[in-house]
Write a protein that holds these residues in place. Sequence first.
Motif, PDB file in Angstrom:
ATOM      1  N   MET A   1       0.808  -1.215   0.000  1.00  0.00           N
ATOM      2  CA  MET A   1       0.000   0.000   0.000  1.00  0.00           C
ATOM      3  C   MET A   1       0.849   1.276   0.000  1.00  0.00           C
ATOM      4  O   MET A   1       0.315   2.378   0.034  1.00  0.00           O
ATOM      5  N   ARG A   2       2.144   1.129  -0.049  1.00  0.00           N
ATOM      6  CA  ARG A   2       3.013   2.309  -0.022  1.00  0.00           C
ATOM      7  C   ARG A   2       3.421   2.776  -1.408  1.00  0.00           C
ATOM      8  O   ARG A   2       4.086   3.800  -1.546  1.00  0.00           O
ATOM      9  N   GLU A   3       3.049   2.023  -2.435  1.00  0.00           N
ATOM     10  CA  GLU A   3       3.380   2.388  -3.806  1.00  0.00           C
ATOM     11  C   GLU A   3       2.107   2.469  -4.632  1.00  0.00           C
ATOM     12  O   GLU A   3       1.272   1.567  -4.594  1.00  0.00           O
ATOM     13  N   MET A   4       1.962   3.555  -5.401  1.00  0.00           N
ATOM     14  CA  MET A   4       0.741   3.740  -6.187  1.00  0.00           C
ATOM     15  C   MET A   4       0.545   2.606  -7.180  1.00  0.00           C
ATOM     16  O   MET A   4      -0.573   2.184  -7.459  1.00  0.00           O
ATOM     17  N   ALA A   5       1.659   2.083  -7.752  1.00  0.00           N
ATOM     18  CA  ALA A   5       1.553   1.030  -8.755  1.00  0.00           C
ATOM     19  C   ALA A   5       0.894  -0.231  -8.212  1.00  0.00           C
ATOM     20  O   ALA A   5       0.348  -1.033  -8.977  1.00  0.00           O
ATOM     21  N   THR A   6       0.934  -0.406  -6.907  1.00  0.00           N
ATOM     22  CA  THR A   6       0.301  -1.590  -6.314  1.00  0.00           C
ATOM     23  C   THR A   6      -0.976  -1.249  -5.556  1.00  0.00           C
ATOM     24  O   THR A   6      -1.974  -1.963  -5.670  1.00  0.00           O
ATOM     25  N   PHE A   7      -0.959  -0.144  -4.795  1.00  0.00           N
ATOM     26  CA  PHE A   7      -2.146   0.095  -3.963  1.00  0.00           C
ATOM     27  C   PHE A   7      -3.360   0.497  -4.785  1.00  0.00           C
ATOM     28  O   PHE A   7      -4.493   0.169  -4.434  1.00  0.00           O
ATOM     29  N   LEU A   8      -3.162   1.189  -5.932  1.00  0.00           N
ATOM     30  CA  LEU A   8      -4.314   1.617  -6.718  1.00  0.00           C
ATOM     31  C   LEU A   8      -5.061   0.424  -7.316  1.00  0.00           C
ATOM     32  O   LEU A   8      -6.287   0.312  -7.148  1.00  0.00           O
ATOM     33  N   PRO A   9      -4.370  -0.512  -7.991  1.00  0.00           N
ATOM     34  CA  PRO A   9      -5.116  -1.678  -8.502  1.00  0.00           C
ATOM     35  C   PRO A   9      -5.654  -2.577  -7.397  1.00  0.00           C
ATOM     36  O   PRO A   9      -6.747  -3.145  -7.539  1.00  0.00           O
ATOM     37  N   ILE A  10      -4.920  -2.693  -6.281  1.00  0.00           N
ATOM     38  CA  ILE A  10      -5.388  -3.562  -5.191  1.00  0.00           C
ATOM     39  C   ILE A  10      -6.666  -3.001  -4.581  1.00  0.00           C
ATOM     40  O   ILE A  10      -7.667  -3.704  -4.418  1.00  0.00           O
ATOM     41  N   THR A  11      -6.643  -1.720  -4.214  1.00  0.00           N
ATOM     42  CA  THR A  11      -7.824  -1.126  -3.575  1.00  0.00           C
ATOM     43  C   THR A  11      -9.012  -1.091  -4.528  1.00  0.00           C
ATOM     44  O   THR A  11     -10.149  -1.315  -4.115  1.00  0.00           O
ATOM     45  N   THR A  12      -8.758  -0.825  -5.814  1.00  0.00           N
ATOM     46  CA  THR A  12      -9.852  -0.787  -6.785  1.00  0.00           C
ATOM     47  C   THR A  12     -10.482  -2.169  -6.941  1.00  0.00           C
ATOM     48  O   THR A  12     -11.719  -2.301  -6.947  1.00  0.00           O
TER      49      THR A  12
END
Length: 375
Positions: A311-322
């Motif tokens: 969750m500290r990197e946009m490349a991972t947290f954005l697709p995960i949360t979406t």
Amino acid sequence: MSGSRQDATPTARVPRQAGGPGAGKGRDAFFDNAKFLAIVLVAAGHAWEPLRGDSRTVTALYMAVYAFHMPAFIIIAGYFSRGFDGSPRRVARLITGVVVPYVVFQLAYTFFMRWLDDDPSTYVPLFEPRWLMWFLLALFIWRLTVPVWRAVRWPLPLALAIAGAATASPTLGGDLQMQRVLQFLPFFVLGLCLKREHFDLVRRRAVRLLALPVFAGALLVAYWAVPRMEYQWFYHRDTAQELGQPWWVGFVMTLVLFACALTLTACFFALVPGRTTWFTALGAGTLYGYLLHGFVVAGAVEWGWYDSEPMREMATFLPITTAVATVGVTLLCTPVVQRLFRPLMEPRMAWFFRRPEPEERLGADRGARQDRPAG
């Protein structure tokens, strides 16, 4: 919508519509599809919010979505409120479909938040809507005013004038979330003024071809605007003065935000499928997804789910949360969840209302299909 756990927005309850297998006889698949896709955007926006401040790109995406997802819901709510005439049958539906869920979930969110915060307070703020609950209270107030908007000559200009005046009036206070009630009012009144053919107009091929470029342009504008304007404008919760602007800016921003929301909502409707899809039946359960997903989001923040490494990197947290938000709210709209929570969200309460006179029952039955509350 709000950006804080106590004051965010979501989406809410919209009147039941018509057409498509699995969605109930007489429902319209287009409106069920639109409601489901809008509730997905609502849940995704709430899932992004805890990490929004760390990324200009995510903030721009957040602002673009918040510019239209609640206006889209509210326009649909207004469209399906056209038949509200204050008759006993329709008032009864308003109480069981809006007031009762508001009271139940206002109490539930109040005590859930206090449990998360280890707050021993016993104060019960029934008239201070918590987080998602403002929409149900607003819908109740808007529905009661339907006869007024049906009677006046220029309903939409009048509603815009009221919204502008509210945006410039910090003395309204926070009770009943009146700022949101009044600032979002033009979208409800617009829905009252629309006919089915107006929705068909924005679903023409030319509009569909323009929709994605317009959304791309909106993202670029939002990215440019992130350091230049307060994103709280899109919550329609604060006045111009509270956002550091002179009073007259409230009137200007009311018109600008209305035009922006109307443009993006038209593009959204243009892209919504009109045919029956796998998620059409879920459109009947958007109230359930709306009211229940807030518990998951609030719990995820409090229990540290956002503190993990991905969750500290946009490349991972954005697709995960979406992805998690999409799957989660989809499950909360399913018929199983609807059956489980229906006594709280759509109680019958025949014991509470007097039996209508024969002539009242006949008149109410004529418009029952149009006025059924939707989830």
